[in-house]
Motif scaffolding. Structure first.
Motif, mmCIF file in Angstrom:
data_model
loop_
_atom_site.group_PDB
_atom_site.id
_atom_site.type_symbol
_atom_site.label_atom_id
_atom_site.label_comp_id
_atom_site.label_asym_id
_atom_site.label_seq_id
_atom_site.Cartn_x
_atom_site.Cartn_y
_atom_site.Cartn_z
ATOM 1 N N ASP A 193 0.811 -1.217 0.000
ATOM 2 C CA ASP A 193 0.000 0.000 0.000
ATOM 3 C C ASP A 193 0.843 1.264 0.000
ATOM 4 O OD1 ASP A 193 -2.407 -1.402 0.005
ATOM 5 O OD2 ASP A 193 -2.425 -1.558 2.195
ATOM 6 N N GLN A 194 2.146 1.115 0.290
ATOM 7 C CA GLN A 194 3.058 2.255 0.265
ATOM 8 C C GLN A 194 4.360 1.840 -0.412
ATOM 9 O OE1 GLN A 194 3.343 3.327 4.486
ATOM 10 N NE2 GLN A 194 2.213 5.212 4.034
ATOM 11 N N ARG A 195 5.030 2.825 -1.006
ATOM 12 C CA ARG A 195 6.344 2.596 -1.598
ATOM 13 C C ARG A 195 7.287 3.714 -1.153
ATOM 14 N NH1 ARG A 195 6.771 -1.396 -6.471
ATOM 15 N NH2 ARG A 195 4.824 -2.545 -6.142
ATOM 16 N N VAL A 196 8.587 3.514 -1.422
ATOM 17 C CA VAL A 196 9.616 4.454 -0.969
ATOM 18 C C VAL A 196 10.392 4.954 -2.184
ATOM 19 C CG1 VAL A 196 11.634 4.785 0.501
ATOM 20 C CG2 VAL A 196 9.824 3.206 1.207
ATOM 21 N N ILE A 197 10.543 6.274 -2.293
ATOM 22 C CA ILE A 197 11.341 6.860 -3.363
ATOM 23 C C ILE A 197 12.812 6.519 -3.127
ATOM 24 C CG2 ILE A 197 12.026 9.007 -4.508
ATOM 25 C CD1 ILE A 197 9.314 10.158 -3.727
ATOM 26 N N GLY A 198 13.463 5.981 -4.161
ATOM 27 C CA GLY A 198 14.809 5.450 -3.977
ATOM 28 C C GLY A 198 15.940 6.330 -4.452
ATOM 29 N N SER A 199 15.652 7.489 -5.061
ATOM 30 C CA SER A 199 16.720 8.343 -5.564
ATOM 31 C C SER A 199 16.242 9.785 -5.641
ATOM 32 C CB SER A 199 17.180 7.867 -6.945
ATOM 33 O OG SER A 199 16.130 7.997 -7.887
ATOM 34 N N GLY A 200 17.189 10.694 -5.815
ATOM 35 C CA GLY A 200 16.857 12.100 -5.985
ATOM 36 C C GLY A 200 16.620 12.828 -4.677
ATOM 37 N N PRO A 201 16.160 14.072 -4.741
ATOM 38 C CA PRO A 201 16.002 14.904 -3.538
ATOM 39 C C PRO A 201 14.962 14.381 -2.554
ATOM 40 C CG PRO A 201 15.069 16.000 -5.468
ATOM 41 C CD PRO A 201 15.841 14.817 -5.970
ATOM 42 N N LYS A 202 14.031 13.530 -3.026
ATOM 43 C CA LYS A 202 12.993 12.983 -2.136
ATOM 44 C C LYS A 202 13.301 11.552 -1.702
ATOM 45 C CE LYS A 202 9.584 14.079 -5.009
ATOM 46 N NZ LYS A 202 8.203 14.259 -5.525
ATOM 47 N N GLU A 203 14.538 11.118 -1.839
ATOM 48 C CA GLU A 203 14.922 9.759 -1.481
ATOM 49 C C GLU A 203 14.524 9.441 -0.045
ATOM 50 O OE1 GLU A 203 18.910 6.864 -1.294
ATOM 51 O OE2 GLU A 203 19.050 8.936 -2.040
ATOM 52 N N GLY A 204 13.903 8.267 0.132
ATOM 53 C CA GLY A 204 13.450 7.835 1.446
ATOM 54 C C GLY A 204 12.027 8.224 1.780
ATOM 55 N N THR A 205 11.364 9.014 0.927
ATOM 56 C CA THR A 205 10.000 9.474 1.187
ATOM 57 C C THR A 205 8.994 8.367 0.879
ATOM 58 O OG1 THR A 205 10.618 11.730 0.585
ATOM 59 C CG2 THR A 205 8.258 11.205 0.597
ATOM 60 N N LEU A 206 8.074 8.132 1.814
ATOM 61 C CA LEU A 206 6.981 7.194 1.593
ATOM 62 C C LEU A 206 5.870 7.855 0.785
ATOM 63 C CD1 LEU A 206 6.566 5.524 5.107
ATOM 64 C CD2 LEU A 206 7.048 4.307 2.984
ATOM 65 N N PHE A 207 5.212 7.072 -0.079
ATOM 66 C CA PHE A 207 4.053 7.594 -0.801
ATOM 67 C C PHE A 207 3.046 6.464 -0.995
ATOM 68 C CE2 PHE A 207 6.959 6.092 -4.042
ATOM 69 C CZ PHE A 207 6.145 5.463 -4.977
ATOM 70 N N PRO A 208 1.761 6.792 -1.158
ATOM 71 C CA PRO A 208 0.730 5.752 -1.248
ATOM 72 C C PRO A 208 0.645 5.127 -2.632
ATOM 73 C CG PRO A 208 -0.284 7.910 -1.358
ATOM 74 C CD PRO A 208 1.184 8.144 -1.097
ATOM 75 N N VAL A 209 0.204 3.882 -2.661
ATOM 76 C CA VAL A 209 -0.067 3.160 -3.899
ATOM 77 C C VAL A 209 -1.581 3.064 -4.056
ATOM 78 C CG1 VAL A 209 0.192 0.979 -5.134
ATOM 79 C CG2 VAL A 209 2.068 1.847 -3.698
ATOM 80 N N GLU A 210 -2.118 3.622 -5.150
ATOM 81 C CA GLU A 210 -3.566 3.729 -5.311
ATOM 82 C C GLU A 210 -4.123 2.839 -6.412
ATOM 83 O OE1 GLU A 210 -4.792 7.833 -5.607
ATOM 84 O OE2 GLU A 210 -3.033 8.502 -4.479
ATOM 85 N N VAL A 211 -3.269 2.064 -7.077
ATOM 86 C CA VAL A 211 -3.703 1.267 -8.227
ATOM 87 C C VAL A 211 -3.149 -0.151 -8.119
ATOM 88 C CG1 VAL A 211 -3.911 3.236 -9.789
ATOM 89 C CG2 VAL A 211 -1.695 2.083 -9.533
ATOM 90 N N PRO A 212 -3.728 -1.113 -8.853
ATOM 91 C CA PRO A 212 -3.130 -2.451 -8.887
ATOM 92 C C PRO A 212 -1.709 -2.392 -9.435
ATOM 93 C CG PRO A 212 -5.337 -2.480 -9.824
ATOM 94 C CD PRO A 212 -4.980 -1.043 -9.636
ATOM 95 N N THR A 213 -0.829 -3.198 -8.858
ATOM 96 C CA THR A 213 0.567 -3.217 -9.294
ATOM 97 C C THR A 213 0.959 -4.549 -9.932
ATOM 98 O OG1 THR A 213 1.135 -3.720 -6.996
ATOM 99 C CG2 THR A 213 1.386 -1.431 -7.734
ATOM 100 N N HIS A 214 0.019 -5.483 -10.045
ATOM 101 C CA HIS A 214 0.255 -6.727 -10.794
ATOM 102 C C HIS A 214 -1.051 -7.086 -11.491
ATOM 103 C CE1 HIS A 214 2.337 -10.523 -11.732
ATOM 104 N NE2 HIS A 214 1.129 -11.028 -11.703
ATOM 105 N N VAL A 215 -0.994 -7.172 -12.812
ATOM 106 C CA VAL A 215 -2.189 -7.406 -13.624
ATOM 107 C C VAL A 215 -1.918 -8.546 -14.599
ATOM 108 C CG1 VAL A 215 -3.803 -6.407 -15.292
ATOM 109 C CG2 VAL A 215 -2.814 -4.957 -13.482
#
Length: 353
Positions: A193-215
């Motif tokens: 339900d959440q993922r983590v930004i892995g690079s750039g100025p927002k690295e380490g920031t959590l954000f929500p997942v709102e859509v299916p991720t395996h179809v």
């Protein structure tokens, strides 16, 4: 993220003149315009007021696709948009109706199916090299773009996810090869339900997942083949592939997110795959825009059309609905497989006066 590729190519094609760059952030627009030698930058409204602008290339995030397209059409401009055509079919229908009512054209990405790799696949299939197509397997699998994209949040919002972000490349390629789809069935999953930004100025920031991720989807091409397709941001094993099995052999297509090869064939009695020659343009993103511009001047149909983009959007919407309702869903729209580019089609040879 994608505008640099478009600007590099469009400013190099002699049949297209890039007049202006617009953005909500006019500083970013000015920087992009300056980098690519484009004379004007500003807001969308300022750009649409320029009488010499005939076509708007819409590279906004998916949630803005329909709004920008409608504003551009109402200003009397043709529109070519990044995928998907809109967030949903209602929005897409408004775009298509607005264009039809004003005698304007709509084009839509992806245009990778016009590249040499997939155009060579079209010729191979139409030549009967593998006989009649029977079955297709397509897959694009990874752990998702947040490891490399500095602002990946929109890729996990409605209008994106692996189906809406990467699916258009695969579905457009399949329609260009086999024609329209009549019905679909699907299963949907979301690993986190959440993922983590892995690079750039927002690295380490959590954000929500709102859509299916395996179809997983089953596609029915009436009168030809059936296809199974997987679109995943949850797979530790990466795959990008399309294989078409026929009555006399099989084709292994290049990654449909690219314009090149390799294109492989295996006959019924062959011990292994062999590579086929690939010919055609490999100029990259923007050749669909160029084909649209040339087609407008010639009064001929363009290939990366709004009708094709609408059909692919309905496929993705039907796949989502099927997964949610656990039932087959019929696809109402249709789109003919576009005619291949002529053998002598050259993006760098001026054809328009």
């Amino acid at each position: 993220m994608i505008s640099g590729q478009y600007l590099r190519n469009l400013t190099a094609f002699p049949d297209v003149r890039v007049i202006a760059v617009a953005d909500l952030d006019t500083g970013r627009a000015a920087a992009a315009a300056g980098e690519h030698g484009v004379p004007v930058s500003g807001t969308l409204a300022e750009i649409l007021a320029l009488p010499e602008v005939e076509l708007v290339v819409n590279l906004t995030v998916p949630s803005a696709h329909a709004a920008v397209a409608l504003e551009s059409l109402r200003a009397g401009k043709h529109v070519y948009g990044e995928k998907p055509l809109a967030l949903d079919l209602d929005e897409a229908a408004k775009v298509m109706a607005e264009a039809a009512g004003r005698g304007l054209r709509v084009g839509g990405a992806p245009d990778t199916f016009l590249g040499g790799g997939l155009q060579s696949a079209v010729h191979a299939l139409r030549s009967g090299l593998i006989g009649a197509p029977v079955a297709v397997t397509a897959a694009v699998q990874s752990l998702g773009p947040e490891s490399w994209h500095p602002s990946p949040e929109f890729l996990y919002q409605p209008g994106a996810g692996p189906l809406f972000d990467l699916g258009p490349y695969y579905l457009t390629a399949l329609v260009s090869l086999l024609g329209p789809v009549s019905r679909v069935a699907a299963g949907l999953r979301r690993a986190r339900d959440q993922r983590v930004i892995g690079s750039g100025p927002k690295e380490g920031t959590l954000f929500p997942v709102e859509v299916p991720t395996h179809v997983n989807a089953l596609l029915d091409f009436p009168g030809t083949a059936t296809a199974t397709a997987t679109f995943s941001f949850d797979s530790a094993v990466g795959r990008r592939m399309i294989e078409i099995i026929g009555t006399e052999g099989a084709l292994s297509l290049p990654d449909p997110n690219t314009f090149e090869g390799p294109l492989l064939v295996r006959g019924a009695r062959d011990a292994d795959w062999r590579e086929l020659p690939v010919s055609g343009t490999m100029a990259g993103r923007g050749i669909g825009v160029l084909d649209l511009a040339r087609s407008i001047r010639a009064g001929a149909p363009h290939r990366a059309s709004g009708e094709l983009a609408y059909h692919v959007l309905e496929l993705m919407s039907a796949i989502t609905e099927s997964g949610e309702r656990s039932e087959f869903r019929r696809v109402v729209s249709t789109a003919a497989a576009p005619e291949p580019l002529p053998d002598d089609w050259d993006p760098y040879a001026a054809t328009l006066s």
